[in-house]
Design a protein around this motif. Sequence first.
Motif: not given
Length: 678
Positions: A158-162, A259-261, A279-282, A305-308
Amino acid sequence: LIHKFQTTELLCDRRDVIVLTDEAHRSQYDTLALNMRSALPNALFVAFTGTPLIAGEERTREVFGDYVSIYDFQQSVEDGATVPLFYENRTPELHLENPDLNDDLYNLIEAADLDESQERRLERELGRQYHLITRDDRLETVAKDIVKHFIGRGFQGKAMVVSIDKATALRMHGKVLKQWTAELEEVDRELSRLKKTSKIADSDRIRELEKKYDLLNTTDMAVIVSTGQNEIEQMKALGLDIATHRKRMNDEKLDERFKDTDDPLRLVFVCAMWLTGFDAPSCSTVYLDKPMRNHTLMQTIARANRVFPGKHSGLIVDYANVFASLEKALAIYGKGKGGANPVKEKAQLVAELRKALEEAVQFCNGHGVSIPAIEAASPKDFKKVKLLGDAVEVLISPDPLRKEFLARERLVRTLFQAVKPDPVVVQFFSQVVCLGTIADSIREKTGEGRVDISMILSEVNDLLDESIAADGFRIQEDAQGRAVIDLSTIDFAALAKRFAKSNKKNVDLEQLKAAIRSQLEKLIRFNKTRVNYLVKFEELIESYNTGSRNIDELFRELLALSQNLTEEQERHVREHLSEEELTVLDILTRPGPDLSTEEREEVKKVARKLLEHLKILLVLDWRRKAQTRAQVVETIKDTLDEGLPRAYSPDLYQAKVSAVFEHMFESYQGDGESIFSN
């Protein structure tokens, strides 16, 4: 909480009071903090903060003293607590005249997350810079690049546009959606054209387009911004509709969906919300189009940078040219003891791929497999297929060799996916495909996983099966991609004869091992007393890996074990019991007392009777209800006490009660559901 300390009244002057302070800045060194120290004059204060002592926060160190312990960005990467971050500058050619902007702009953006009055002040005081970063043609360029980059990534996290503010986040959502629709239509047109021509040479391209079409067609995106007074009218004055987005934010649990993969909400547009404490690990990509600095910048990039599982690294795609600010922030916040920068330029990721690929090719060459020779071979005369088959035969066995090869190939594949969509991957494509074809064939033949043909020619594995395993047997898969095979369907005598004259003994051996392992997993899942078969199997494999058995000896021993497993699989028929009843019988007799034939028949009756009684009690969610659990235990005790022969001592009886209850608890969900019903 600190706001409880409204006066300087003494509460406790003991010296064994310890105050643990989280978020140790700002409120922790003002009036309330002074009151707390007056109330607890001899206390020891220990502070924690995820935000280091950066500009404007120096007083935290003055109040609490020097650091006792530091856990920084670099160390968390080294520990595996977070994944590495890579930086990619994609600042549009329509760039800022002052790419670093200025401190006034930074200060205004950071102040109170830009409420409406601050946004208007920003436009008024720094209109030129603000309008430059929010120019319509620039946003169009960025939006088009985001769409191309997002769908071209290897790991589709998943991705964020800031964006710089709420209005720009809304604009960016609209522009990305327009480019997204255009891309979907273009992919659909090309897919339709290729399917009409129906050329074999286009099969890979069709599969690639189908995968891209599915991603484009199913992906959901949303705007996540904070509420504000009169926001609907203010946005409407700018030609923007926030009401629709606000309704989604209020009605849907967008945070849980992101957060749901498996949820199709894969792309969100933010300006301040979700940049800290979310936090959304994916989430693997942050598209940064907002001037930022210091701890705000650090907290933002940490979203990636969360582990997934399957995620090698996070990527920061920079459209606002914040690299200079990133370096300054990392100098304070992120560098490890050796001064290494934990956020690396993407060029280093390419270098890691090149190194991993070279090492994998050298490893293969060291075992007589030439990857360049396979690349150069022509597929027309089956020479390439033969070389691939030979490579599989060499690298599939013994276990340590296969595991090392697959580990090296997996690293290459992961890095290759991480580098995408950078065009530089083209120069590595041929060797990556070659290694992947060999590895996927090995995984399929050993039952270690479903073959991923997304990046390899579809015909290759079929040709490999026809060419190198025609005299063996094929491991089938269930809907979840797990290897399944019924050993009772194998003609062991014929298989032994074929193996004796086979020139692909390693492949045949690994397929037999996969079949046995699959059958063992099923048998032991139903009945844990069969674990001795697994022990025997592992001892045989270990003896081969250490060289104390050759391949022919191992194959013969595995065939014998296979026949034993087939007999074990059918034992319940000979015992005139169901698989469930046989499992209870084995629990009661393994290990157990020596029983006569008559006593064993008595225990069989107990097994049948016990299951009949228990199935009445095993209602839905019985394991969560203390009363039902107690009834199950009492039923087991009563049935065993009444039916077991005298050969069972009191201690053995108690042990069997516990073992049967443990089996029921682990295997029966209730309401007719159990491992035997799946």
